[in-house]
Design a protein around this motif. Sequence first.
Motif, PDB file in Angstrom:
ATOM      1  N   ARG A  20       0.837  -1.190   0.000  1.00 27.34           N
ATOM      2  CA  ARG A  20       0.000   0.000   0.000  1.00 27.34           C
ATOM      3  C   ARG A  20       0.873   1.241   0.000  1.00 27.34           C
ATOM      4  N   GLY A  21       0.502   2.219  -0.816  1.00 26.80           N
ATOM      5  CA  GLY A  21       1.190   3.479  -0.840  1.00 26.80           C
ATOM      6  C   GLY A  21       2.410   3.504  -1.733  1.00 26.80           C
ATOM      7  N   LYS A  22       2.730   2.437  -2.488  1.00 30.47           N
ATOM      8  CA  LYS A  22       3.909   2.394  -3.337  1.00 30.47           C
ATOM      9  C   LYS A  22       3.556   2.362  -4.819  1.00 30.47           C
ATOM     10  N   SER A  23       2.289   2.217  -5.153  1.00 30.86           N
ATOM     11  CA  SER A  23       1.919   2.142  -6.549  1.00 30.86           C
ATOM     12  C   SER A  23       2.020   3.523  -7.189  1.00 30.86           C
ATOM     13  N   ASP A  24       2.386   3.556  -8.471  1.00 30.32           N
ATOM     14  CA  ASP A  24       2.512   4.813  -9.205  1.00 30.32           C
ATOM     15  C   ASP A  24       1.251   5.119  -9.996  1.00 30.32           C
ATOM     16  N   ARG A  80       0.328   8.781  -9.669  1.00 29.67           N
ATOM     17  CA  ARG A  80      -0.345   8.724  -8.382  1.00 29.67           C
ATOM     18  C   ARG A  80      -0.164  10.046  -7.630  1.00 29.67           C
ATOM     19  N   GLY A  81      -1.248  10.573  -7.093  1.00 32.02           N
ATOM     20  CA  GLY A  81      -1.214  11.790  -6.306  1.00 32.02           C
ATOM     21  C   GLY A  81      -1.337  13.065  -7.112  1.00 32.02           C
ATOM     22  N   VAL A  82      -1.165  13.004  -8.437  1.00 28.62           N
ATOM     23  CA  VAL A  82      -1.212  14.219  -9.255  1.00 28.62           C
ATOM     24  C   VAL A  82      -2.634  14.768  -9.367  1.00 28.62           C
ATOM     25  N   PRO A  83      -3.658  13.944  -9.677  1.00 27.86           N
ATOM     26  CA  PRO A  83      -5.020  14.513  -9.762  1.00 27.86           C
ATOM     27  C   PRO A  83      -5.494  15.147  -8.455  1.00 27.86           C
ATOM     28  N   SER A  84      -5.285  14.465  -7.347  1.00 26.20           N
ATOM     29  CA  SER A  84      -5.724  15.023  -6.067  1.00 26.20           C
ATOM     30  C   SER A  84      -4.913  16.254  -5.690  1.00 26.20           C
ATOM     31  N   SER A  85      -3.633  16.290  -6.081  1.00 24.90           N
ATOM     32  CA  SER A  85      -2.817  17.466  -5.810  1.00 24.90           C
ATOM     33  C   SER A  85      -3.293  18.664  -6.627  1.00 24.90           C
ATOM     34  N   MET A  86      -3.648  18.429  -7.889  1.00 25.98           N
ATOM     35  CA  MET A  86      -4.180  19.517  -8.719  1.00 25.98           C
ATOM     36  C   MET A  86      -5.515  20.015  -8.168  1.00 25.98           C
ATOM     37  N   GLY A 141      -2.853  27.899  -8.005  1.00 23.84           N
ATOM     38  CA  GLY A 141      -2.915  26.723  -7.136  1.00 23.84           C
ATOM     39  C   GLY A 141      -2.976  25.426  -7.914  1.00 23.84           C
ATOM     40  N   GLY A 142      -3.748  25.429  -9.026  1.00 20.67           N
ATOM     41  CA  GLY A 142      -3.830  24.217  -9.846  1.00 20.67           C
ATOM     42  C   GLY A 142      -2.519  23.885 -10.524  1.00 20.67           C
ATOM     43  N   VAL A 143      -1.837  24.897 -11.080  1.00 18.40           N
ATOM     44  CA  VAL A 143      -0.542  24.657 -11.729  1.00 18.40           C
ATOM     45  C   VAL A 143       0.500  24.211 -10.706  1.00 18.40           C
ATOM     46  N   GLY A 144       0.506  24.885  -9.570  1.00 18.53           N
ATOM     47  CA  GLY A 144       1.437  24.475  -8.519  1.00 18.53           C
ATOM     48  C   GLY A 144       1.149  23.072  -8.010  1.00 18.53           C
ATOM     49  N   GLY A 145      -0.143  22.722  -7.911  1.00 17.08           N
ATOM     50  CA  GLY A 145      -0.493  21.373  -7.473  1.00 17.08           C
ATOM     51  C   GLY A 145      -0.033  20.310  -8.448  1.00 17.08           C
ATOM     52  N   TYR A 146      -0.086  20.626  -9.754  1.00 16.56           N
ATOM     53  CA  TYR A 146       0.376  19.652 -10.751  1.00 16.56           C
ATOM     54  C   TYR A 146       1.869  19.376 -10.592  1.00 16.56           C
ATOM     55  N   PHE A 147       2.672  20.419 -10.509  1.00 23.62           N
ATOM     56  CA  PHE A 147       4.116  20.219 -10.391  1.00 23.62           C
ATOM     57  C   PHE A 147       4.473  19.609  -9.035  1.00 23.62           C
ATOM     58  N   HIS A 149       4.633  12.968  -5.773  1.00 22.64           N
ATOM     59  CA  HIS A 149       3.644  11.886  -5.822  1.00 22.64           C
ATOM     60  C   HIS A 149       3.040  11.655  -4.430  1.00 22.64           C
ATOM     61  N   PRO A 150       2.410  12.672  -3.854  1.00 17.25           N
ATOM     62  CA  PRO A 150       1.935  12.553  -2.475  1.00 17.25           C
ATOM     63  C   PRO A 150       0.769  11.583  -2.360  1.00 17.25           C
ATOM     64  N   ASP A 151       0.598  11.077  -1.163  1.00 18.08           N
ATOM     65  CA  ASP A 151      -0.560  10.250  -0.880  1.00 18.08           C
ATOM     66  C   ASP A 151      -1.802  11.140  -0.874  1.00 18.08           C
ATOM     67  N   PRO A 152      -2.884  10.737  -1.533  1.00 20.54           N
ATOM     68  CA  PRO A 152      -4.099  11.575  -1.533  1.00 20.54           C
ATOM     69  C   PRO A 152      -4.607  11.889  -0.136  1.00 20.54           C
ATOM     70  N   ARG A 153      -4.343  10.998   0.817  1.00 23.10           N
ATOM     71  CA  ARG A 153      -4.787  11.259   2.184  1.00 23.10           C
ATOM     72  C   ARG A 153      -4.020  12.416   2.811  1.00 23.10           C
ATOM     73  N   SER A 154      -2.763  12.617   2.381  1.00 19.84           N
ATOM     74  CA  SER A 154      -2.007  13.772   2.870  1.00 19.84           C
ATOM     75  C   SER A 154      -2.632  15.074   2.386  1.00 19.84           C
ATOM     76  N   LEU A 155      -3.103  15.083   1.151  1.00 26.26           N
ATOM     77  CA  LEU A 155      -3.736  16.283   0.614  1.00 26.26           C
ATOM     78  C   LEU A 155      -5.072  16.561   1.301  1.00 26.26           C
ATOM     79  N   ALA A 156      -5.817  15.501   1.618  1.00 21.24           N
ATOM     80  CA  ALA A 156      -7.049  15.690   2.389  1.00 21.24           C
ATOM     81  C   ALA A 156      -6.731  16.228   3.783  1.00 21.24           C
TER      82      ALA A 156
END
Length: 391
Positions: free
Chosen positions: A96-100, A163-169, A215-221, A227-234
């Motif tokens: 868990r947490g290692k998939s790309d 992994r993590g890019v959509p939720s970060s954006m 914010g969206g551009v910064g979130g993408y980069f 590649h953060p965990d989506p739970r970290s962004l929440a």
Amino acid sequence: MHFLALRVGLAASVSAFLTFTADANAQPYPQPGYAQPGYGAPPGYAQPGYGQPPPGYAQPGYGQPPPGGYAQPGYPPYGQQPPYGQQPYPAPALTRGKSDKRGSEEMGFLYGMSIAYGVGTGIWIDALGKISDPGLAVLAPIGFGAAFPIGVYFWDDYDRFHRGVPSSMATGLALGAVEGMAISGLHWQHTGGNALTSKSFQGYSTLTFLAATGGGVGGYFFGEWLHPDPRSLAFIASGSAWGAISGTMLGAGFSTGDWKDAASVVGFVGYNAGIAATGALSTFYVPSYNSLKYMWLGYVAGTALSSVVYFFYIGSDSNPRHGLVANAAGGLAGLGLAAVLAADVKDDGDRRAGSFFKAPFQLGMTPVPPLPGTSMSSSPGGTLISAFGEF
């Protein structure tokens, strides 16, 4: 006569034994060509020197694998190190947490935020164009509200998000938009709070659009880099809400003049402080969604329970608005308590079992019987107490 024959036979036996012993000491065992098929060694196995295989039979050094090794696919050959930057062994399956690969829930979050971003973009264009006709004013919000999620779909279909890019954006779009609206509201409050004009709305909508886009551009980069965990962004998004709510209550509770001025300033500071605090914590702690749920419950429960302070204002000359300070403190206290108790709570389907609280060490008790040969009165025995864990 019989005695003489016995002596001659005994002497011949001793002579033969000594001769065999001398020959054995003179030549190592086994001799070249001694081993025969069926004797315990394959044809051609024996050679000069006991215990050594014939040329070409074994690799140098007893017990080493053949050239190339016995390594399985994904493992380096025996005695060799993997190339720099590669793992020496393949990653375990279902870790868990290692998939790309990005998750479907991430895309759902991004689709929702892209719709909101598209509608906001249409409103900003209407403000710049000073479009007041309702039938024409809805065209841009509807068009961009549909175009942005469709564009996200084709972008992901052409080049699949990591992994993590959509939720970060999506998180960047949301936090940026709130930041822009907060700055606009702060400016509006401290400039008299006059009614919005066409010119002021153009400025506020432009500021909000630029902040959301940044914010969206910064979130993408940020997502592509970490590649953060989506739970970290929440967790970070929740931190911004906790900071904004608590800051607003603290500003209103401590104010002595216009409470709205103080609430807007302290709320804005708390919003950004919450992002910074949870962002720093997320570098080494990733809460589960269940942990976040309990944190929110703890925050709400702490805020509600601290409301008993208002009963003490009955018949008092003190300003009851100051009770908001107790609400802010109670909410943060409940949040901290829930975060500690629910730190190890895992999500459904997580391979690692969790608990509400994990003690730093554990105690064990073992009964000790009496010593052999003694009575219960002189040596009644006892109990052995042991502690193990982290100290």
